[in-house]
Design a protein around this motif. Structure first.
Motif, PDB file in Angstrom:
ATOM      1  N   GLY A  10       0.776  -1.228   0.000  1.00  0.00           N
ATOM      2  CA  GLY A  10       0.000   0.000   0.000  1.00  0.00           C
ATOM      3  C   GLY A  10       0.809   1.281   0.000  1.00  0.00           C
ATOM      4  O   GLY A  10       0.259   2.336   0.279  1.00  0.00           O
ATOM      5  N   VAL A  11       2.098   1.218  -0.312  1.00  0.00           N
ATOM      6  CA  VAL A  11       2.913   2.432  -0.392  1.00  0.00           C
ATOM      7  C   VAL A  11       2.939   2.875  -1.856  1.00  0.00           C
ATOM      8  O   VAL A  11       3.452   2.172  -2.719  1.00  0.00           O
ATOM      9  CB  VAL A  11       4.353   2.185   0.123  1.00  0.00           C
ATOM     10  N   ASN A  12       2.361   4.037  -2.110  1.00  0.00           N
ATOM     11  CA  ASN A  12       2.283   4.562  -3.474  1.00  0.00           C
ATOM     12  C   ASN A  12       3.056   5.862  -3.561  1.00  0.00           C
ATOM     13  O   ASN A  12       2.602   6.893  -3.073  1.00  0.00           O
ATOM     14  CB  ASN A  12       0.826   4.793  -3.882  1.00  0.00           C
ATOM     15  N   HIS A  13       4.222   5.810  -4.159  1.00  0.00           N
ATOM     16  CA  HIS A  13       5.041   6.998  -4.388  1.00  0.00           C
ATOM     17  C   HIS A  13       5.803   6.777  -5.685  1.00  0.00           C
ATOM     18  O   HIS A  13       6.261   5.671  -5.947  1.00  0.00           O
ATOM     19  CB  HIS A  13       6.012   7.215  -3.222  1.00  0.00           C
ATOM     20  N   ALA A  59       7.218  11.976   2.801  1.00  0.00           N
ATOM     21  CA  ALA A  59       6.366  10.798   2.971  1.00  0.00           C
ATOM     22  C   ALA A  59       6.934   9.783   3.961  1.00  0.00           C
ATOM     23  O   ALA A  59       6.239   8.826   4.325  1.00  0.00           O
ATOM     24  CB  ALA A  59       6.142  10.123   1.619  1.00  0.00           C
ATOM     25  N   LEU A  60       8.174   9.963   4.407  1.00  0.00           N
ATOM     26  CA  LEU A  60       8.804   8.979   5.292  1.00  0.00           C
ATOM     27  C   LEU A  60       8.023   8.701   6.579  1.00  0.00           C
ATOM     28  O   LEU A  60       7.869   7.538   6.954  1.00  0.00           O
ATOM     29  CB  LEU A  60      10.243   9.395   5.618  1.00  0.00           C
ATOM     30  N   PRO A  61       7.497   9.706   7.282  1.00  0.00           N
ATOM     31  CA  PRO A  61       6.731   9.384   8.497  1.00  0.00           C
ATOM     32  C   PRO A  61       5.508   8.503   8.215  1.00  0.00           C
ATOM     33  O   PRO A  61       5.225   7.578   8.976  1.00  0.00           O
ATOM     34  CB  PRO A  61       6.324  10.754   9.038  1.00  0.00           C
ATOM     35  N   ALA A  62       4.802   8.761   7.114  1.00  0.00           N
ATOM     36  CA  ALA A  62       3.632   7.945   6.780  1.00  0.00           C
ATOM     37  C   ALA A  62       4.041   6.526   6.397  1.00  0.00           C
ATOM     38  O   ALA A  62       3.363   5.558   6.767  1.00  0.00           O
ATOM     39  CB  ALA A  62       2.858   8.598   5.632  1.00  0.00           C
ATOM     40  N   ILE A  63       5.154   6.382   5.679  1.00  0.00           N
ATOM     41  CA  ILE A  63       5.643   5.050   5.312  1.00  0.00           C
ATOM     42  C   ILE A  63       6.060   4.287   6.560  1.00  0.00           C
ATOM     43  O   ILE A  63       5.754   3.100   6.720  1.00  0.00           O
ATOM     44  CB  ILE A  63       6.806   5.161   4.299  1.00  0.00           C
ATOM     45  N   LYS A  64       6.719   4.977   7.470  1.00  0.00           N
ATOM     46  CA  LYS A  64       7.141   4.349   8.726  1.00  0.00           C
ATOM     47  C   LYS A  64       5.933   3.917   9.547  1.00  0.00           C
ATOM     48  O   LYS A  64       5.909   2.816  10.104  1.00  0.00           O
ATOM     49  CB  LYS A  64       8.012   5.321   9.519  1.00  0.00           C
ATOM     50  N   ASP A  65       4.900   4.754   9.624  1.00  0.00           N
ATOM     51  CA  ASP A  65       3.683   4.392  10.352  1.00  0.00           C
ATOM     52  C   ASP A  65       2.985   3.188   9.726  1.00  0.00           C
ATOM     53  O   ASP A  65       2.484   2.311  10.429  1.00  0.00           O
ATOM     54  CB  ASP A  65       2.716   5.574  10.406  1.00  0.00           C
ATOM     55  N   LYS A  66       2.963   3.142   8.391  1.00  0.00           N
ATOM     56  CA  LYS A  66       2.346   2.003   7.694  1.00  0.00           C
ATOM     57  C   LYS A  66       3.115   0.726   8.003  1.00  0.00           C
ATOM     58  O   LYS A  66       2.525  -0.324   8.265  1.00  0.00           O
ATOM     59  CB  LYS A  66       2.308   2.261   6.190  1.00  0.00           C
ATOM     60  N   ALA A  67       4.445   0.804   8.001  1.00  0.00           N
ATOM     61  CA  ALA A  67       5.267  -0.365   8.318  1.00  0.00           C
ATOM     62  C   ALA A  67       5.037  -0.814   9.757  1.00  0.00           C
ATOM     63  O   ALA A  67       4.921  -2.007  10.041  1.00  0.00           O
ATOM     64  CB  ALA A  67       6.741  -0.050   8.094  1.00  0.00           C
TER      65      ALA A  67
END
Length: 83
Positions: A10-13, A59-67
């Motif tokens: 679900g990571v879209n970049h 976007a790194l904080p959102a990617i980290k939260d998703k992980a």
């Protein structure tokens, strides 16, 4: 220690080709969870659009939260890898 990385979905970049969490070793044989972001950037090619690169950093904080939500583990370290 788990040798199979946990793929994050679900990571879209536009610069991100794959995201996963792997386990690594720290000092005194303690494990750490490492968030690995594989990019579409070639190692020897400059990124012409700084705005796109800055959007990845933003976007790194959102990617980290998703992980964190998909693995249930805290993230101790981050690696951004080129192709």
């Amino acid at each position: 220690m788990n040798l199979i990385p946990h793929v994050i979905s679900g990571v879209n970049h536009p610069l991100v080709s794959q995201v996963y969490v792997k386990e690594g070793l720290r000092l005194r044989n303690k494990t750490e969870h490492v968030l690995v972001i594989r990019t579409n950037i070639e190692r020897d090619i400059e990124v012409a659009d700084d705005d796109v690169l800055m959007s990845l950093f933003a976007a790194l904080p959102a990617i980290k939260d998703k992980a964190r939500s998909q693995t249930g583990n805290s993230i101790e370290r981050l690696e951004i890898r080129y192709n």
